[in-house]
Design a protein around this motif. Structure first.
Motif, PDB file in Angstrom:
ATOM      1  N   UNK A 172       0.820  -1.212   0.000  1.00 59.86           N
ATOM      2  CA  UNK A 172       0.000   0.000   0.000  1.00 59.86           C
ATOM      3  C   UNK A 172       0.852   1.260   0.000  1.00 59.86           C
ATOM      4  N   UNK A 173       2.068   1.157   0.557  1.00 56.63           N
ATOM      5  CA  UNK A 173       2.924   2.337   0.667  1.00 56.63           C
ATOM      6  C   UNK A 173       3.813   2.552  -0.552  1.00 56.63           C
ATOM      7  N   UNK A 174       3.960   1.527  -1.393  1.00 52.17           N
ATOM      8  CA  UNK A 174       4.874   1.633  -2.529  1.00 52.17           C
ATOM      9  C   UNK A 174       4.262   2.447  -3.664  1.00 52.17           C
ATOM     10  N   UNK A 175       5.013   3.434  -4.108  1.00 54.17           N
ATOM     11  CA  UNK A 175       4.578   4.267  -5.231  1.00 54.17           C
ATOM     12  C   UNK A 175       5.536   4.160  -6.410  1.00 54.17           C
ATOM     13  N   UNK A 176       6.602   3.365  -6.235  1.00 58.23           N
ATOM     14  CA  UNK A 176       7.585   3.186  -7.294  1.00 58.23           C
ATOM     15  C   UNK A 176       7.893   1.708  -7.461  1.00 58.23           C
ATOM     16  N   UNK A 177       8.463   1.387  -8.605  1.00 64.93           N
ATOM     17  CA  UNK A 177       8.912   0.034  -8.903  1.00 64.93           C
ATOM     18  C   UNK A 177      10.424  -0.013  -8.754  1.00 64.93           C
ATOM     19  N   UNK A 178      10.927  -1.105  -8.218  1.00 64.49           N
ATOM     20  CA  UNK A 178      12.373  -1.286  -8.142  1.00 64.49           C
ATOM     21  C   UNK A 178      12.821  -2.283  -9.205  1.00 64.49           C
ATOM     22  N   UNK A 179      13.805  -1.884 -10.005  1.00 64.65           N
ATOM     23  CA  UNK A 179      14.445  -2.766 -10.959  1.00 64.65           C
ATOM     24  C   UNK A 179      15.733  -3.300 -10.354  1.00 64.65           C
ATOM     25  N   UNK A 180      16.073  -4.536 -10.689  1.00 65.04           N
ATOM     26  CA  UNK A 180      17.305  -5.132 -10.167  1.00 65.04           C
ATOM     27  C   UNK A 180      18.110  -5.736 -11.314  1.00 65.04           C
ATOM     28  N   UNK A 181      19.427  -5.718 -11.150  1.00 63.30           N
ATOM     29  CA  UNK A 181      20.335  -6.440 -12.031  1.00 63.30           C
ATOM     30  C   UNK A 181      20.798  -7.684 -11.278  1.00 63.30           C
ATOM     31  N   UNK A 182      20.587  -8.839 -11.886  1.00 62.23           N
ATOM     32  CA  UNK A 182      21.103 -10.091 -11.347  1.00 62.23           C
ATOM     33  C   UNK A 182      22.325 -10.475 -12.177  1.00 62.23           C
ATOM     34  N   UNK A 183      23.444 -10.689 -11.488  1.00 62.42           N
ATOM     35  CA  UNK A 183      24.672 -11.154 -12.137  1.00 62.42           C
ATOM     36  C   UNK A 183      24.983 -12.552 -11.629  1.00 62.42           C
ATOM     37  N   UNK A 184      25.162 -13.491 -12.545  1.00 65.60           N
ATOM     38  CA  UNK A 184      25.463 -14.866 -12.162  1.00 65.60           C
ATOM     39  C   UNK A 184      26.644 -15.354 -12.989  1.00 65.60           C
ATOM     40  N   UNK A 185      27.632 -15.940 -12.329  1.00 64.66           N
ATOM     41  CA  UNK A 185      28.865 -16.365 -12.994  1.00 64.66           C
ATOM     42  C   UNK A 185      29.076 -17.865 -12.804  1.00 64.66           C
ATOM     43  N   UNK A 186      29.445 -18.530 -13.898  1.00 63.34           N
ATOM     44  CA  UNK A 186      29.772 -19.945 -13.830  1.00 63.34           C
ATOM     45  C   UNK A 186      31.250 -20.085 -13.424  1.00 63.34           C
ATOM     46  N   UNK A 187      31.518 -20.722 -12.312  1.00 56.21           N
ATOM     47  CA  UNK A 187      32.917 -20.819 -11.868  1.00 56.21           C
ATOM     48  C   UNK A 187      33.798 -21.511 -12.911  1.00 56.21           C
ATOM     49  N   UNK A 188      35.056 -21.116 -12.924  1.00 52.77           N
ATOM     50  CA  UNK A 188      36.036 -21.707 -13.855  1.00 52.77           C
ATOM     51  C   UNK A 188      36.358 -23.118 -13.384  1.00 52.77           C
TER      52      UNK A 188
END
Length: 217
Positions: A201-217
């Motif tokens: 009810x209090x949110x008036x904005x949207x949050x975008x996120x960047x997900x970074x995922x790395x495959x180990x060597x």
């Protein structure tokens, strides 16, 4: 130059800009193999090509594929552009970097397959229809040390994204966030989103996120 964006093709917006920023911080060797899944106008693919990468761009929409090809020609940058559903056109290949700005908006019409331009944002009742597929399928296309960079809304459950990617053996974290005003699609669905508990009810904005995922060597 700004890309050409005809009606029916997703225009670069703040989620695109956030992902371009994350791309700019990613170390890429010259000639790195990059995949842009759901390329739309080709904006992300072109940003990667400007880094000297060899870029493959995929989209399920013929209109988007044609648009990306025109924008690549106008920019004088080489892109390998394929039409297909997510990773189907690149099975058997591997990449140093996978970029994705997938559909991620929760939809009250989740029982109906999205059509037309809505395919660029509608993603089922929880917004994860395509995100979950990317989490399942992208790890098999990454080279050792390869990275997945994906943007989506906090409405779509970033913690679930991290859990899925970590379960697949990747090192995953949210590496970027941006709060933005509710766009036209979310404003039309605001009441439904609040009823579903996806937007408080209090949110008036949207949050975008960047997900970074790395495959180990």
């Amino acid at each position: 130059m700004n890309p050409l964006v005809p009606p029916g093709v997703y225009a670069p917006q703040e989620d695109t800009d956030l992902l371009v920023g994350a791309l700019s911080e990613e170390p890429l060797a010259p000639g790195a193999h990059v995949l842009d899944v759901g390329t739309g106008s080709g904006a992300l693919a072109l940003a990667a090509a400007r880094r000297g990468s060899r870029v493959t761009a995929v989209d399920v929409s013929w209109r988007a594929v044609c648009t990306a090809r025109v924008n690549a020609w106008l920019s004088g940058l080489p892109l390998h552009i394929r039409r297909g559903n997510l990773f189907a056109p690149v099975q058997g290949q591997s990449f140093d970097l996978i970029l994705s700005n997938p559909p991620y908006v929760p939809s009250p019409k989740h029982h109906v397959a999205p059509r037309g331009a809505a395919r660029a944002w509608d993603a089922g009742g929880d917004g994860r229809l395509v995100v979950d597929r990317i989490c399942r399928e992208a790890p098999d296309l990454l080279r050792p040390g390869g990275v997945l960079l994906m943007v989506h809304s906090a409405l779509s459950g970033p913690d679930r994204t991290l859990d899925h990617l970590r379960a697949a053996g990747l090192k995953a974290a949210v590496t970027g966030r941006r709060r933005i005003a509710l766009g036209p699609v979310l404003r039309k669905r605001e009441r439904w989103l609040r009823e579903q508990g996806l937007l408080s009810a209090a949110e008036e904005k949207e949050e975008l996120v960047i997900v970074r995922a790395e495959l180990p060597v």
